[in-house]
Scaffold this motif. Structure first.
Motif, PDB file in Angstrom:
ATOM      1  N   ALA A   1       0.828  -1.193   0.200  1.00 14.23           N
ATOM      2  CA  ALA A   1      -0.082  -0.046   0.097  1.00 14.23           C
ATOM      3  C   ALA A   1       0.860   1.234  -0.073  1.00 14.23           C
ATOM      4  CB  ALA A   1      -0.908  -0.054   1.202  1.00 14.23           C
ATOM      5  N   ARG A   2       2.037   1.484   0.876  1.00 12.98           N
ATOM      6  CA  ARG A   2       2.823   2.571   0.848  1.00 12.98           C
ATOM      7  C   ARG A   2       3.562   2.764  -0.549  1.00 12.98           C
ATOM      8  NH1 ARG A   2       6.027   4.044   6.223  1.00 12.98           N
ATOM      9  NH2 ARG A   2       6.553   6.493   5.594  1.00 12.98           N
ATOM     10  N   ILE A   3       3.853   1.412  -1.304  1.00 13.04           N
ATOM     11  CA  ILE A   3       4.625   1.537  -2.425  1.00 13.04           C
ATOM     12  C   ILE A   3       3.788   2.051  -3.527  1.00 13.04           C
ATOM     13  CG2 ILE A   3       5.585   0.077  -4.451  1.00 13.04           C
ATOM     14  CD1 ILE A   3       6.736  -1.817  -2.056  1.00 13.04           C
ATOM     15  N   ALA A   4       2.443   1.645  -3.630  1.00 15.15           N
ATOM     16  CA  ALA A   4       1.399   2.033  -4.288  1.00 15.15           C
ATOM     17  C   ALA A   4       1.214   3.807  -4.089  1.00 15.15           C
ATOM     18  CB  ALA A   4       0.120   1.433  -4.006  1.00 15.15           C
TER      19      ALA A   4
ATOM     20  N   ARG B   1      -3.670   1.139  -5.673  1.00 15.05           N
ATOM     21  CA  ARG B   1      -3.455  -0.264  -5.266  1.00 15.05           C
ATOM     22  C   ARG B   1      -3.999  -1.438  -6.169  1.00 15.05           C
ATOM     23  NH1 ARG B   1      -4.845  -0.071   1.348  1.00 15.05           N
ATOM     24  NH2 ARG B   1      -4.182   2.268   1.798  1.00 15.05           N
ATOM     25  N   ALA B   2      -5.138  -1.097  -6.848  1.00 15.55           N
ATOM     26  CA  ALA B   2      -5.532  -2.322  -7.632  1.00 15.55           C
ATOM     27  C   ALA B   2      -4.298  -2.358  -8.726  1.00 15.55           C
ATOM     28  CB  ALA B   2      -6.959  -1.756  -8.263  1.00 15.55           C
ATOM     29  N   THR B   3      -3.889  -1.320  -9.288  1.00 16.61           N
ATOM     30  CA  THR B   3      -2.978  -1.210 -10.435  1.00 16.61           C
ATOM     31  C   THR B   3      -1.860  -2.083  -9.966  1.00 16.61           C
ATOM     32  OG1 THR B   3      -3.779   0.896 -11.519  1.00 16.61           O
ATOM     33  CG2 THR B   3      -1.374  -0.063 -11.957  1.00 16.61           C
ATOM     34  N   LEU B   4      -1.326  -2.034  -8.575  1.00 11.72           N
ATOM     35  CA  LEU B   4      -0.155  -2.512  -8.080  1.00 11.72           C
ATOM     36  C   LEU B   4      -0.356  -3.758  -7.934  1.00 11.72           C
ATOM     37  CD1 LEU B   4       2.436  -1.164  -5.477  1.00 11.72           C
ATOM     38  CD2 LEU B   4       1.570  -3.599  -5.388  1.00 11.72           C
ATOM     39  N   PHE B   5      -1.425  -4.246  -7.369  1.00 13.45           N
ATOM     40  CA  PHE B   5      -1.717  -5.523  -6.952  1.00 13.45           C
ATOM     41  C   PHE B   5      -2.058  -6.361  -8.406  1.00 13.45           C
ATOM     42  CE2 PHE B   5      -2.711  -4.223  -2.652  1.00 13.45           C
ATOM     43  CZ  PHE B   5      -2.125  -5.294  -2.031  1.00 13.45           C
ATOM     44  N   LYS B   6      -2.547  -5.891  -9.359  1.00 12.14           N
ATOM     45  CA  LYS B   6      -2.546  -6.245 -10.701  1.00 12.14           C
ATOM     46  C   LYS B   6      -1.478  -6.768 -11.268  1.00 12.14           C
ATOM     47  CE  LYS B   6      -4.589  -5.920 -15.279  1.00 12.14           C
ATOM     48  NZ  LYS B   6      -5.471  -4.902 -16.322  1.00 12.14           N
ATOM     49  N   GLN B   7      -0.437  -5.904 -10.998  1.00 12.64           N
ATOM     50  CA  GLN B   7       0.924  -6.455 -11.534  1.00 12.64           C
ATOM     51  C   GLN B   7       1.948  -7.236 -10.604  1.00 12.64           C
ATOM     52  OE1 GLN B   7       3.228  -4.291 -14.038  1.00 12.64           O
ATOM     53  NE2 GLN B   7       1.959  -2.549 -14.665  1.00 12.64           N
ATOM     54  N   PHE B   8       1.619  -6.917  -9.308  1.00 13.63           N
ATOM     55  CA  PHE B   8       2.580  -7.553  -8.486  1.00 13.63           C
ATOM     56  C   PHE B   8       1.543  -8.223  -7.102  1.00 13.63           C
ATOM     57  CE2 PHE B   8       5.084  -4.306  -9.993  1.00 13.63           C
ATOM     58  CZ  PHE B   8       6.125  -5.016 -10.699  1.00 13.63           C
ATOM     59  N   PRO B   9       1.005  -9.237  -7.274  1.00 19.64           N
ATOM     60  CA  PRO B   9       0.149  -9.821  -6.157  1.00 19.64           C
ATOM     61  C   PRO B   9       0.766  -9.925  -4.828  1.00 19.64           C
ATOM     62  CG  PRO B   9       0.819 -11.544  -7.538  1.00 19.64           C
ATOM     63  CD  PRO B   9       1.408 -10.341  -8.102  1.00 19.64           C
ATOM     64  N   SER B  10       2.107  -9.783  -4.413  1.00 22.41           N
ATOM     65  CA  SER B  10       2.540  -9.968  -3.383  1.00 22.41           C
ATOM     66  C   SER B  10       3.911  -9.302  -3.189  1.00 22.41           C
ATOM     67  CB  SER B  10       3.086 -11.498  -2.810  1.00 22.41           C
ATOM     68  OG  SER B  10       4.065 -12.031  -3.593  1.00 22.41           O
ATOM     69  N   LYS B  11       4.252  -8.902  -1.984  1.00 24.68           N
ATOM     70  CA  LYS B  11       5.622  -8.276  -2.085  1.00 24.68           C
ATOM     71  C   LYS B  11       6.835  -9.024  -2.433  1.00 24.68           C
ATOM     72  CE  LYS B  11       6.874  -6.991   2.328  1.00 24.68           C
ATOM     73  NZ  LYS B  11       7.101  -6.384   3.747  1.00 24.68           N
ATOM     74  N   ALA B  12       6.825 -10.436  -2.168  1.00 19.87           N
ATOM     75  CA  ALA B  12       7.650 -11.162  -2.645  1.00 19.87           C
ATOM     76  C   ALA B  12       7.809 -11.121  -4.126  1.00 19.87           C
ATOM     77  CB  ALA B  12       7.484 -12.748  -2.123  1.00 19.87           C
ATOM     78  N   ALA B  13       6.731 -11.244  -4.803  1.00 19.33           N
ATOM     79  CA  ALA B  13       6.874 -11.072  -6.204  1.00 19.33           C
ATOM     80  C   ALA B  13       7.324  -9.933  -6.869  1.00 19.33           C
ATOM     81  CB  ALA B  13       5.229 -11.088  -6.654  1.00 19.33           C
ATOM     82  N   LEU B  14       7.185  -8.800  -6.081  1.00 13.28           N
ATOM     83  CA  LEU B  14       7.599  -7.437  -6.213  1.00 13.28           C
ATOM     84  C   LEU B  14       9.099  -7.575  -6.324  1.00 13.28           C
ATOM     85  CD1 LEU B  14       7.544  -4.591  -7.079  1.00 13.28           C
ATOM     86  CD2 LEU B  14       6.778  -3.905  -4.859  1.00 13.28           C
ATOM     87  N   PHE B  15       9.541  -8.173  -5.265  1.00  9.18           N
ATOM     88  CA  PHE B  15      11.045  -8.142  -4.983  1.00  9.18           C
ATOM     89  C   PHE B  15      11.629  -9.006  -6.129  1.00  9.18           C
ATOM     90  CE2 PHE B  15      15.117  -9.769  -3.218  1.00  9.18           C
ATOM     91  CZ  PHE B  15      15.512  -8.592  -2.722  1.00  9.18           C
TER      92      PHE B  15
END
Length: 214
Positions: A39-42, A49-63
């Motif tokens: 949420a803070r990254i978004a 947040r919807a856009t971020l979760f669409k691209q990266f469903p988890s913090k691990a996936a983002l890393f």
């Protein structure tokens, strides 16, 4: 018309992805992995947040995406020409030095090292999604040269490790430990050239001897 719209949406998605990755890296460095939320990254990246979760469903996936992004640019380059080990290793060495000299690479390693005690999976992501695929591309080049008879390498994994290590031990690792460590472009070129000479001297296949008729 639909193709134009599709291209536009793809470009927008790529731009938002880049914003997310940039914001995530900055926050991970500032707050640490545990205290940084999606949420803070978004919020920091200016996307929903919807856009971020669409691209990266988890913090691990983002890393993992950060790791892949940091290492992938060098892998996407055209492979070095075959048959000339000096030229080929020179190209690989310069690409590797350039990759390690980018600020995001230093940032990435700092995040992994700082969070390693609590999140060992970050180190696994860095190794399996970043360093290992790049290493495999170098190993594959040496193996192909060995099969072509350009070099004689019994252990291509060891040879690749030796070559890359000669470069990273001077160009990269001190940046994590020595404040203000900088290496000039001329010095980087010298480091790469010496790594090529050392590897060639050790592994290059001898050329044909003089003809007995001479």
């Amino acid at each position: 018309m639909s193709r134009v719209v599709s291209t536009y949406h793809q470009r927008v998605a790529q731009e938002k992805r880049a914003l997310i990755l940039s914001a995530a890296t900055a926050l991970f460095l500032e707050l640490g992995y545990a205290r940084t939320s999606l949420a803070r990254i978004a919020e920091s990246s200016g996307v929903s947040r919807a856009t971020l979760f669409k691209q990266f469903p988890s913090k691990a996936a983002l890393f993992e995406a950060m790791v892949t992004e940091s290492w992938s640019s060098a892998e996407e380059e055209d492979p070095p020409p075959r048959g000339n080990i000096v030229e080929g290793l020179g190209i690989i060495g310069r690409r590797y030095a350039d990759l390690l000299s980018r600020p995001q690479m230093t940032d990435l390693f700092r995040i992994v090292i700082a969070e390693l005690p609590r999140f060992p999976e970050l180190a696994h992501a860095q190794f399996s999604h970043g360093k290992m695929p790049y290493f495999e591309s170098v190993r594959g080049y040496l193996l192909a040269e060995h099969e072509a008879g350009t070099v004689r390498v019994e252990d291509v994994e060891l040879a690749a490790t030796q070559f890359l290590g000669m470069i990273s031990n001077y160009v990269f690792w001190p940046t994590l430990l020595v404040p203000g460590w900088e290496v000039s472009a001329d010095r980087v070129a010298q480091v790469v050239d010496e790594a090529v000479r050392t590897t060639t001297a050790r592994y290059a296949a001898p050329g044909p001897g003089p003809s007995t008729n001479d």
